[in-house]
Design a protein around this motif. Structure first.
Motif, PDB file in Angstrom:
ATOM      1  N   HIS A 311      16.495  11.158  12.205  1.00 53.17           N
ATOM      2  CA  HIS A 311      17.592  12.097  11.951  1.00 53.17           C
ATOM      3  C   HIS A 311      17.013  13.366  11.347  1.00 53.17           C
ATOM      4  O   HIS A 311      16.350  13.318  10.306  1.00 53.17           O
ATOM      5  N   PHE A 312      17.280  14.511  11.968  1.00 51.48           N
ATOM      6  CA  PHE A 312      16.731  15.794  11.534  1.00 51.48           C
ATOM      7  C   PHE A 312      17.849  16.698  11.022  1.00 51.48           C
ATOM      8  O   PHE A 312      18.925  16.775  11.615  1.00 51.48           O
ATOM      9  N   THR A 313      17.579  17.414   9.921  1.00 51.54           N
ATOM     10  CA  THR A 313      18.531  18.391   9.390  1.00 51.54           C
ATOM     11  C   THR A 313      17.833  19.729   9.192  1.00 51.54           C
ATOM     12  O   THR A 313      16.751  19.795   8.603  1.00 51.54           O
ATOM     13  N   ASN A 314      18.469  20.787   9.703  1.00 46.02           N
ATOM     14  CA  ASN A 314      18.008  22.155   9.461  1.00 46.02           C
ATOM     15  C   ASN A 314      18.852  22.706   8.321  1.00 46.02           C
ATOM     16  O   ASN A 314      20.043  22.984   8.486  1.00 46.02           O
ATOM     17  N   TRP A 315      18.252  22.878   7.135  1.00 45.41           N
ATOM     18  CA  TRP A 315      19.022  23.274   5.966  1.00 45.41           C
ATOM     19  C   TRP A 315      19.391  24.749   5.966  1.00 45.41           C
ATOM     20  O   TRP A 315      20.235  25.186   5.171  1.00 45.41           O
ATOM     21  N   ASP A 316      18.786  25.536   6.835  1.00 48.87           N
ATOM     22  CA  ASP A 316      19.170  26.944   6.936  1.00 48.87           C
ATOM     23  C   ASP A 316      20.592  27.085   7.460  1.00 48.87           C
ATOM     24  O   ASP A 316      21.354  27.959   7.025  1.00 48.87           O
ATOM     25  N   THR A 317      20.967  26.204   8.384  1.00 46.88           N
ATOM     26  CA  THR A 317      22.296  26.269   8.994  1.00 46.88           C
ATOM     27  C   THR A 317      23.109  24.999   8.776  1.00 46.88           C
ATOM     28  O   THR A 317      24.240  24.901   9.241  1.00 46.88           O
ATOM     29  N   MET A 318      22.504  24.011   8.109  1.00 44.28           N
ATOM     30  CA  MET A 318      23.134  22.721   7.857  1.00 44.28           C
ATOM     31  C   MET A 318      23.595  22.074   9.169  1.00 44.28           C
ATOM     32  O   MET A 318      24.731  21.588   9.312  1.00 44.28           O
ATOM     33  N   THR A 319      22.696  22.053  10.142  1.00 48.97           N
ATOM     34  CA  THR A 319      22.959  21.391  11.413  1.00 48.97           C
ATOM     35  C   THR A 319      21.982  20.227  11.567  1.00 48.97           C
ATOM     36  O   THR A 319      20.881  20.246  11.014  1.00 48.97           O
ATOM     37  N   SER A 320      22.395  19.203  12.308  1.00 45.61           N
ATOM     38  CA  SER A 320      21.592  17.995  12.442  1.00 45.61           C
ATOM     39  C   SER A 320      21.508  17.548  13.893  1.00 45.61           C
ATOM     40  O   SER A 320      22.364  17.892  14.717  1.00 45.61           O
ATOM     41  N   ILE A 321      20.473  16.759  14.175  1.00 49.83           N
ATOM     42  CA  ILE A 321      20.278  16.215  15.518  1.00 49.83           C
ATOM     43  C   ILE A 321      19.499  14.912  15.392  1.00 49.83           C
ATOM     44  O   ILE A 321      18.770  14.719  14.410  1.00 49.83           O
ATOM     45  N   GLU A 322      19.637  14.011  16.373  1.00 49.92           N
ATOM     46  CA  GLU A 322      19.037  12.684  16.271  1.00 49.92           C
ATOM     47  C   GLU A 322      18.329  12.275  17.548  1.00 49.92           C
ATOM     48  O   GLU A 322      18.589  12.800  18.627  1.00 49.92           O
ATOM     49  N   TYR A 323      17.430  11.298  17.399  1.00 44.59           N
ATOM     50  CA  TYR A 323      16.870  10.566  18.540  1.00 44.59           C
ATOM     51  C   TYR A 323      16.291   9.266  18.019  1.00 44.59           C
ATOM     52  O   TYR A 323      16.231   9.023  16.809  1.00 44.59           O
ATOM     53  N   ASN A 324      15.864   8.410  18.923  1.00 46.53           N
ATOM     54  CA  ASN A 324      15.168   7.183  18.555  1.00 46.53           C
ATOM     55  C   ASN A 324      13.833   7.171  19.278  1.00 46.53           C
ATOM     56  O   ASN A 324      13.778   7.439  20.491  1.00 46.53           O
ATOM     57  N   ILE A 325      12.773   6.869  18.554  1.00 47.03           N
ATOM     58  CA  ILE A 325      11.440   6.892  19.152  1.00 47.03           C
ATOM     59  C   ILE A 325      11.340   5.929  20.335  1.00 47.03           C
ATOM     60  O   ILE A 325      10.607   6.179  21.295  1.00 47.03           O
ATOM     61  N   ASN A 326      12.124   4.847  20.312  1.00 50.88           N
ATOM     62  CA  ASN A 326      12.062   3.871  21.397  1.00 50.88           C
ATOM     63  C   ASN A 326      12.625   4.417  22.709  1.00 50.88           C
ATOM     64  O   ASN A 326      12.315   3.896  23.779  1.00 50.88           O
ATOM     65  N   ASP A 327      13.429   5.486  22.623  1.00 48.10           N
ATOM     66  CA  ASP A 327      13.952   6.108  23.836  1.00 48.10           C
ATOM     67  C   ASP A 327      12.896   6.928  24.558  1.00 48.10           C
ATOM     68  O   ASP A 327      13.133   7.417  25.668  1.00 48.10           O
ATOM     69  N   THR A 328      11.724   7.109  23.923  1.00 47.49           N
ATOM     70  CA  THR A 328      10.667   7.940  24.517  1.00 47.49           C
ATOM     71  C   THR A 328       9.494   7.130  25.047  1.00 47.49           C
ATOM     72  O   THR A 328       8.532   7.700  25.551  1.00 47.49           O
ATOM     73  N   VAL A 329       9.553   5.802  24.929  1.00 44.99           N
ATOM     74  CA  VAL A 329       8.358   4.993  25.231  1.00 44.99           C
ATOM     75  C   VAL A 329       7.969   5.011  26.704  1.00 44.99           C
ATOM     76  O   VAL A 329       6.830   4.678  27.047  1.00 44.99           O
ATOM     77  N   ASN A 330       8.882   5.393  27.587  1.00 41.19           N
ATOM     78  CA  ASN A 330       8.549   5.447  29.015  1.00 41.19           C
ATOM     79  C   ASN A 330       7.960   6.793  29.432  1.00 41.19           C
ATOM     80  O   ASN A 330       7.599   6.974  30.600  1.00 41.19           O
ATOM     81  N   PHE A 331       7.866   7.732  28.515  1.00 42.19           N
ATOM     82  CA  PHE A 331       7.253   9.020  28.843  1.00 42.19           C
ATOM     83  C   PHE A 331       5.773   8.802  29.125  1.00 42.19           C
ATOM     84  O   PHE A 331       5.076   8.116  28.375  1.00 42.19           O
ATOM     85  N   ASP A 332       5.284   9.383  30.204  1.00 45.02           N
ATOM     86  CA  ASP A 332       3.860   9.229  30.543  1.00 45.02           C
ATOM     87  C   ASP A 332       3.092  10.534  30.381  1.00 45.02           C
ATOM     88  O   ASP A 332       1.934  10.641  30.800  1.00 45.02           O
ATOM     89  N   ALA A 333       3.742  11.522  29.774  1.00 43.05           N
ATOM     90  CA  ALA A 333       3.090  12.805  29.501  1.00 43.05           C
ATOM     91  C   ALA A 333       3.626  13.332  28.171  1.00 43.05           C
ATOM     92  O   ALA A 333       4.676  12.894  27.680  1.00 43.05           O
ATOM     93  N   LYS A 334       2.913  14.273  27.605  1.00 47.19           N
ATOM     94  CA  LYS A 334       3.334  14.881  26.351  1.00 47.19           C
ATOM     95  C   LYS A 334       4.646  15.627  26.564  1.00 47.19           C
ATOM     96  O   LYS A 334       4.794  16.422  27.492  1.00 47.19           O
ATOM     97  N   MET A 335       5.634  15.373  25.685  1.00 47.81           N
ATOM     98  CA  MET A 335       6.940  15.998  25.789  1.00 47.81           C
ATOM     99  C   MET A 335       7.315  16.604  24.447  1.00 47.81           C
ATOM    100  O   MET A 335       6.860  16.153  23.392  1.00 47.81           O
ATOM    101  N   CYS A 336       8.172  17.650  24.490  1.00 51.28           N
ATOM    102  CA  CYS A 336       8.507  18.385  23.274  1.00 51.28           C
ATOM    103  C   CYS A 336      10.003  18.645  23.169  1.00 51.28           C
ATOM    104  O   CYS A 336      10.729  18.638  24.175  1.00 51.28           O
ATOM    105  N   ALA A 337      10.431  18.917  21.924  1.00 53.48           N
ATOM    106  CA  ALA A 337      11.817  19.312  21.666  1.00 53.48           C
ATOM    107  C   ALA A 337      11.850  20.166  20.407  1.00 53.48           C
ATOM    108  O   ALA A 337      11.385  19.728  19.349  1.00 53.48           O
ATOM    109  N   ASP A 338      12.384  21.385  20.525  1.00 54.68           N
ATOM    110  CA  ASP A 338      12.548  22.259  19.370  1.00 54.68           C
ATOM    111  C   ASP A 338      13.819  21.836  18.654  1.00 54.68           C
ATOM    112  O   ASP A 338      14.926  22.177  19.066  1.00 54.68           O
ATOM    113  N   LEU A 339      13.665  21.077  17.557  1.00 57.96           N
ATOM    114  CA  LEU A 339      14.824  20.504  16.888  1.00 57.96           C
ATOM    115  C   LEU A 339      15.686  21.548  16.204  1.00 57.96           C
ATOM    116  O   LEU A 339      16.909  21.428  16.166  1.00 57.96           O
ATOM    117  N   VAL A 340      15.058  22.583  15.659  1.00 57.49           N
ATOM    118  CA  VAL A 340      15.831  23.654  15.020  1.00 57.49           C
ATOM    119  C   VAL A 340      16.714  24.347  16.056  1.00 57.49           C
ATOM    120  O   VAL A 340      17.915  24.552  15.835  1.00 57.49           O
TER     121      VAL A 340
END
Length: 356
Positions: A311-340
């Motif tokens: 669970h991620f929180t950006n305190w500048d805007t008080m917004t949040s976003i989530e994921y679960n590491i297990n949802d990424t286990v099938n990735f076969d390449a480096k992947m990214c997400a700008d959470l802010v």
């Protein structure tokens, strides 16, 4: 008017300069690790005198990796990712530095500022082990080890070392590293007088459950020893944002938290966050009485080292976003997400794309 985009080397040079100019404002960031009915869980903040960002990166098993920014050392670390890992990368100030990493085995590593170690860097000697730059150290740990014991044993066997002299993009910094696994075992790595590496061992029941910044662990313990943490009146618990006060408050609040086994993970996480925020969160505009500087909590994450919930929180805007590491286990390449960026856009669940 002509516009232009800095090339990567220029951006790094400017970033290194900006890091150097705010080093006095660096006594920030906190981490607590607690044993809960839903498994060992960690809350971590990134605090600084300039606004920080956060990009999550997925490093799948088999990814070829190296720590190249170690020119002062005979051997640079090279490895292939053994354990699927998600890391939190700060790109706005500390270009491409992984502040926190967790693997699917429930081991996590946290990198925080430790100003008091900076003066000892000149005395640190190359051990001949493969050297890991600070920008890569948390990912190196998470990608190679399953437990704290494994990581500490490898360190004691001279299988890896931190590239102290080379710092971050050539700028030296005092930092310290915590490793915590899903059993609740914790190890804290710090550089002490004479360039000596000290490894403190403990667990979620010990004082290592709370991590802040300067002073060094033995000095934190001396400061805390003057306060009765069992005194619920809290009339001796200090209120400033200084690191030693945040560490003490974190120990006080976590000493009295009761985590009910009948509560859901969401409720448990909420209680962990409220406990952390009461003791360790840094509001904007306050002044640290130790160094006269101001800094604030910009980003924060809470993660469960058993379930993989993040669970991620950006305190500048008080917004949040989530994921679960297990949802990424099938990735076969480096992947990214700008959470802010995604949190500010109102997204509640992370969208992963190929890294730029």
């Amino acid at each position: 008017m002509k516009t232009f985009k800095l090339n990567k080397m220029a951006a790094i040079a400017l970033t290194a300069a900006s890091i150097a100019t705010v080093s006095g404002a660096a006594n920030a960031c906190s981490r607590i690790t607690m044993d809960t009915p839903h498994g060992v869980s960690t809350v971590r903040s990134l605090d600084w005198g300039q606004q920080l960002g956060n990009v999550s990166e997925v490093h799948p098993v088999g990814l070829a990796r190296s720590s190249k920014a170690t020119p002062s050392y005979k051997h640079q670390a090279e490895w292939k990712t053994k354990y699927h890992t998600v890391t939190q990368v700060e790109k706005e100030v500390f270009v491409d530095t992984s502040a926190d990493s967790m693997n699917t085995e429930g081991l996590a590593a946290s990198l925080l500022y430790m100003y008091d170690s900076a003066k000892f860097i000149k005395d640190y000697k190359d051990t001949g082990a493969p050297a890991v730059n600070f920008g890569d150290i948390t990912t190196f740990i998470a990608e190679n080890y399953k437990t704290v014991d494994e990581a500490v044993s490898a360190f004691n066997n001279n299988e890896w070392q931190i590239a102290w002299v080379d710092g971050i993009h050539g700028t030296q910094h005092g930092l310290h590293l915590s490793i915590q696994d899903k059993s609740g075992d914790i190890a804290l790595f710090q550089l002490n007088e004479g360039g000596k590496m000290v490894v403190h061992r403990g667990d979620t029941a010990s004082d290592l459950r709370v991590m802040a910044n300067a002073p060094l662990q033995q000095d934190h313990r001396e400061y805390v020893s003057k306060v009765d943490l069992s005194n619920l009146k809290a009339d001796k618990v200090p209120s400033s944002i200084s690191s030693k006060d945040r560490n003490l408050r974190g120990l006080f609040y976590t000493s009295h938290i009761h985590l009910d086994k009948d509560k859901s993970w969401a409720q448990t996480r909420g209680k962990l966050l409220s406990t952390f925020n009461a003791g360790n969160l840094v509001p904007q505009d306050l002044i640290d009485p130790v160094n006269g500087e101001t800094y604030a909590t910009w980003t924060q994450f809470a993660y469960n080292q058993v379930s993989g919930d993040f669970h991620f929180t950006n305190w500048d805007t008080m917004t949040s976003i989530e994921y679960n590491i297990n949802d990424t286990v099938n990735f076969d390449a480096k992947m990214c997400a700008d959470l802010v960026k995604q949190a500010n856009a109102g997204e509640k669940h992370v969208t992963w794309t190929a890294c730029e």
